[in-house]
Design a protein around this motif. Structure first.
Motif, short mmCIF file in Angstrom:
data_model
loop_
_atom_site.label_atom_id
_atom_site.label_comp_id
_atom_site.label_asym_id
_atom_site.label_seq_id
_atom_site.Cartn_x
_atom_site.Cartn_y
_atom_site.Cartn_z
N ARG A 1 -2.28 6.10 29.98
CA ARG A 1 -1.57 6.21 31.26
C ARG A 1 -2.55 6.00 32.41
O ARG A 1 -3.13 4.93 32.50
CB ARG A 1 -0.81 7.54 31.32
N ASP A 2 -2.81 6.97 33.26
CA ASP A 2 -3.67 6.74 34.43
C ASP A 2 -5.09 7.23 34.23
O ASP A 2 -5.90 7.24 35.16
CB ASP A 2 -3.07 7.45 35.66
N GLU A 3 -5.43 7.64 33.02
CA GLU A 3 -6.75 8.22 32.76
C GLU A 3 -7.59 7.28 31.89
O GLU A 3 -7.11 6.74 30.90
CB GLU A 3 -6.61 9.57 32.08
N THR A 4 -8.86 7.09 32.28
CA THR A 4 -9.80 6.31 31.47
C THR A 4 -10.50 7.25 30.51
O THR A 4 -11.21 8.17 30.93
CB THR A 4 -10.83 5.59 32.36
N LEU A 5 -10.30 7.02 29.22
CA LEU A 5 -10.87 7.89 28.19
C LEU A 5 -12.20 7.38 27.67
O LEU A 5 -13.02 8.17 27.20
CB LEU A 5 -9.89 8.00 27.02
N ALA A 6 -12.40 6.06 27.72
CA ALA A 6 -13.62 5.46 27.17
C ALA A 6 -13.79 4.06 27.75
O ALA A 6 -12.90 3.54 28.43
CB ALA A 6 -13.56 5.43 25.65
N VAL A 7 -14.95 3.47 27.47
CA VAL A 7 -15.25 2.11 27.91
C VAL A 7 -15.90 1.37 26.75
O VAL A 7 -16.77 1.93 26.06
CB VAL A 7 -16.18 2.09 29.13
N ILE A 8 -15.46 0.15 26.50
CA ILE A 8 -16.09 -0.72 25.49
C ILE A 8 -16.74 -1.89 26.20
O ILE A 8 -16.13 -2.49 27.09
CB ILE A 8 -15.05 -1.22 24.47
N ASP A 9 -17.98 -2.22 25.82
CA ASP A 9 -18.63 -3.39 26.41
C ASP A 9 -19.25 -4.25 25.32
O ASP A 9 -19.50 -3.80 24.19
CB ASP A 9 -19.67 -3.00 27.47
N PHE A 10 -19.46 -5.53 25.66
CA PHE A 10 -20.05 -6.51 24.75
C PHE A 10 -21.10 -7.32 25.50
O PHE A 10 -20.98 -7.54 26.72
CB PHE A 10 -19.00 -7.46 24.18
N PHE A 11 -22.11 -7.80 24.77
CA PHE A 11 -23.12 -8.68 25.33
C PHE A 11 -23.24 -9.93 24.46
O PHE A 11 -23.07 -9.86 23.23
CB PHE A 11 -24.49 -7.98 25.39
N SER A 12 -23.53 -11.06 25.10
CA SER A 12 -23.67 -12.34 24.38
C SER A 12 -24.94 -13.04 24.80
O SER A 12 -25.40 -12.90 25.94
CB SER A 12 -22.46 -13.24 24.66
N SER A 13 -25.50 -13.80 23.89
CA SER A 13 -26.70 -14.59 24.19
C SER A 13 -26.36 -15.88 24.92
O SER A 13 -27.25 -16.63 25.30
CB SER A 13 -27.45 -14.92 22.90
N LYS A 14 -25.05 -16.14 25.12
CA LYS A 14 -24.62 -17.34 25.83
C LYS A 14 -24.10 -16.96 27.21
O LYS A 14 -23.59 -15.86 27.42
CB LYS A 14 -23.52 -18.07 25.05
N ALA B 1 -28.62 -12.00 34.41
CA ALA B 1 -29.79 -12.07 35.28
C ALA B 1 -29.41 -11.98 36.76
O ALA B 1 -30.22 -11.57 37.59
CB ALA B 1 -30.57 -13.35 35.01
N GLN B 2 -28.18 -12.36 37.11
CA GLN B 2 -27.74 -12.35 38.50
C GLN B 2 -27.00 -11.06 38.88
O GLN B 2 -26.64 -10.88 40.04
CB GLN B 2 -26.82 -13.55 38.77
N GLY C 1 -32.69 -11.85 25.54
CA GLY C 1 -31.89 -13.07 25.48
C GLY C 1 -30.41 -12.86 25.63
O GLY C 1 -29.62 -13.75 25.32
N LEU C 2 -29.99 -11.69 26.10
CA LEU C 2 -28.56 -11.43 26.32
C LEU C 2 -28.20 -11.96 27.70
O LEU C 2 -28.76 -11.52 28.71
CB LEU C 2 -28.26 -9.93 26.20
N ARG C 3 -27.22 -12.86 27.76
CA ARG C 3 -26.95 -13.59 29.01
C ARG C 3 -25.67 -13.16 29.71
O ARG C 3 -25.60 -13.17 30.93
CB ARG C 3 -26.86 -15.10 28.70
N LEU D 1 -32.64 -6.16 18.30
CA LEU D 1 -31.80 -5.38 19.19
C LEU D 1 -31.99 -3.87 19.03
O LEU D 1 -31.30 -3.09 19.68
CB LEU D 1 -30.33 -5.74 18.96
N ASN D 2 -32.94 -3.45 18.19
CA ASN D 2 -33.15 -2.02 17.97
C ASN D 2 -33.54 -1.31 19.26
O ASN D 2 -33.13 -0.17 19.51
CB ASN D 2 -34.23 -1.80 16.91
N GLU D 3 -34.34 -1.96 20.08
CA GLU D 3 -34.75 -1.36 21.34
C GLU D 3 -33.55 -1.16 22.26
O GLU D 3 -33.43 -0.12 22.92
CB GLU D 3 -35.81 -2.25 22.02
N PHE D 4 -32.66 -2.15 22.27
CA PHE D 4 -31.46 -2.04 23.11
C PHE D 4 -30.57 -0.90 22.60
O PHE D 4 -29.98 -0.15 23.39
CB PHE D 4 -30.70 -3.37 23.08
#
Length: 585
Positions: free
Chosen positions: A388-401, A361-362, A376-378, A326-329
């Protein structure tokens, strides 16, 4: 029928009184307690059969207007369960066989009357046996119907296995998991168990068969669609008449949702603890990313924060299990920024709503889709960190399933998002408090310095005044002393401003020219804002005087300038102006 204590109610079709007496004597001789109800015609026979219950029918074969076969046919129609014995002297072998075919229980010829008692006893016993068999059959039928209804309506999975683990019976509840339950009969029940759990469950099954003691356990169950469910099972045994284990009954319950709820609760508690122990957002995010990846089997997690100056999202924290794949990612994420609406993080930033990508992939709006697919992240999920009404940050996750959307998990992340937002706000308040303490300390220091400096200035300006009063001074020296006195006045003005800043000077309300007050602070304000911010002045003309404390006005102006400076971390332009404005009363 041992001695047959109860009285047998007999319907006797006989027109000969001597034969009636003979029947009564024969039955009494055989210790059969009978209540004889005699009829002589077909009409009376039919009426009696329809109106009263009888335990036995004894019928002559030949009567003047009726016969035994007609009586047998009527009995078949009205009371087929009542035993029927023909007792006749003119029956003949052929008719006797025919009577049995038509449903007679037995026949006795009058030339051998001693057979009547045993025949009646046997007929009664057979009838009672049939009644008992029908009772048992009816009970079994009811039990089977009850079992069928329970099997059709119970949500638990019920399976009966032979001692090799092959399916003998499957409850209808298996249909939604494995298809037609009937088609599963004879198949290996261990095939649907997850490979990592299969051998353990096989050993438990063998132990149950060997000891006869059922056991409770949990394992993963494979469905036809490839998904995995967690089930809790309890086994018990069925023994044959010799006491050997013949079958094993396993009742299983899908506990996936319960376990997921427990897992979410555990993860949420761990994330809350991480927030409580962390001092910065990046420190808290790193722990939260690790907890989420471990608990929910995500392979990669990122924190994107909003760069307010550039109006883009930047990746500031990443967590994934030790892996070089995952170093490239990681490198791509570190170098990538997103505007609102771009990529998965940008879309969440723009909408303020979480997003779930079941199949990477879709997905069309995913900038690193090709790389993610190659690694292989699916699946992916992203949710906003909001205050309150302001977005300060975003967290995301990836799974191989490939993972289907989980509303309960999204709900948990929404709660975590709110907690992180509160964490950020709390840290901001703490930082403001620390800054306030610094400013308070600085004010106290400035007040002390200004007080001491005023004492020194008083000496300088006093001696300067005395020297200026000398008559033998040249004009040039007097001019130089005036410059020294003017510099002292300016220094005194600076100390006065420092005393105002430190709140050690009492408020004095006087008529003030705002343009003059602001002009006197130009140099000090320039030093406060620094070199990255351009300070511009715009003075209104013909302004009326205002009643105020000059020091307080200077303090208000200084606070506004400091706040403006803090809001322009990357530099900018600050305009300070005055003007006459009319307001509604």
């Amino acid at each position: 029928m041992n001695g047959h204590e109860r009285t047998i109610k007999v319907l006797l079709l006989e027109d000969n009184p001597r034969d009636v007496a003979l029947v009564a004597a024969l039955l009494e001789q055989d210790a059969l307690h009978c209540d004889l109800h005699r009829v002589t015609t077909g009409e009376d026979f039919a009426a009696a059969l329809k109106n009263e219950p009888f335990d036995l029918i004894i019928s002559d074969y030949t009567l003047p207007s009726f016969n035994g076969f007609a009586a047998l046919a009527l009995r078949q129609e009205v009371a087929p369960d009542v035993p029927f014995v023909l007792f006749s002297g003119s029956l003949g072998e052929e008719n006797a066989v025919e009577s049995l075919k038509k449903g007679a229980t037995d026949y006795v010829i009058k030339q051998r009357p001693e057979r009547l008692g045993p025949s009646v006893r046997r007929a009664i016993q057979e009838a009672e046996g049939q009644v008992e068999r029908r009772r048992i059959e009816d009970q079994l039928r009811k039990q089977n119907e009850l079992f069928r209804r329970i099997g059709e309506n119970v949500e638990d999975l019920v399976v009966v296995l032979d001692v090799e683990g092959r399916r003998v019976y499957n409850s209808p509840s298996y249909r939604k998991l494995l298809g037609d339950p009937q088609l599963l009969v004879g198949t290996d029940s261990f095939e649907e168990i997850h490979p990592d759990d299969r051998e353990r469950i096989r050993l438990l099954f063998r132990e149950t068969v060997a000891t006869g003691a059922g056991q409770r356990t949990e394992y993963r169950f494979l469905l036809n669609d490839g998904s995995v469910r967690l089930v809790e099972s309890q086994g018990s045994v069925i023994r044959d008449k010799e006491g050997r284990v013949e079958n094993v009954v396993v009742i299983s319950r899908d506990v996936t949702q319960r376990k997921q709820a427990e897992q979410r609760l555990t993860a949420h508690h761990a994330m809350t603890q991480a927030l409580a122990k962390s001092t910065t957002l990046t420190e808290a995010a790193k722990r939260i990313l690790e907890i989420a990846c471990h608990e929910f089997e995500w392979d990669f997690g990122e924190l994107w924060t909003v760069d307010t100056a550039a109006k883009r999202l930047r990746c500031v924290e990443i967590w994934h299990p030790p892996s070089t794949e995952l170093n490239e990612f990681v490198a791509v994420s570190r170098q990538t920024t997103f505007a609102a609406g771009e990529g998965l993080p940008g879309r969440v930033w723009k909408t303020g709503q979480p997003a779930w990508v079941a199949d990477v992939a879709q997905e069309t709006n995913l900038s690193n889709k090709v790389l993610a697919t190659r690694l292989g992240l699916r699946s992916a999920i992203a949710f906003p960190i909001r205050l309150r009404d302001e977005t300060l940050a975003v967290i995301d996750f990836f799974s191989s399933k490939i993972l289907s959307p989980d509303d309960e998990l999204l709900g948990m992340f929404a709660t975590v998002s709110s907690q992180i937002g509160q964490f950020i706000e709390r840290k901001q308040i703490e930082e403001q408090f620390r800054q306030s303490q610094k400013m308070e300390a600085f004010g106290q220091l400035a007040g002390g310095v200004a007080h001491d400096f005023n004492n020194i200035l008083a000496v300088i300006m006093g001696y300067t005044t005395l020297m200026m009063e000398g008559e033998d001074l040249s004009a040039e020296v007097k001019e130089q002393l005036k410059e020294v006195f003017s510099a002292g006045e300016r220094a005194a003005n600076l100390t006065r401003q420092l005393l105002t800043f430190s709140r050690k000077k009492e408020m004095q309300v006087n008529p003030l020219d705002l343009n003059e007050v602001i002009g006197n602070m130009t140099k000090m304000l320039g030093r406060i804002i620094g070199e990255d911010i351009r300070l511009q002045w715009s003075y209104g003309s013909n302004l009326p005087t205002v009643q105020a404390d000059e020091g307080m006005i200077e303090q208000v102006l200084m606070n506004l300038v400091v706040n403006a400076r803090d809001a322009m971390a990357k530099g900018g332009q600050l305009i300070i102006g005055t003007d006459r404005v009319a307001t509604d009363a």
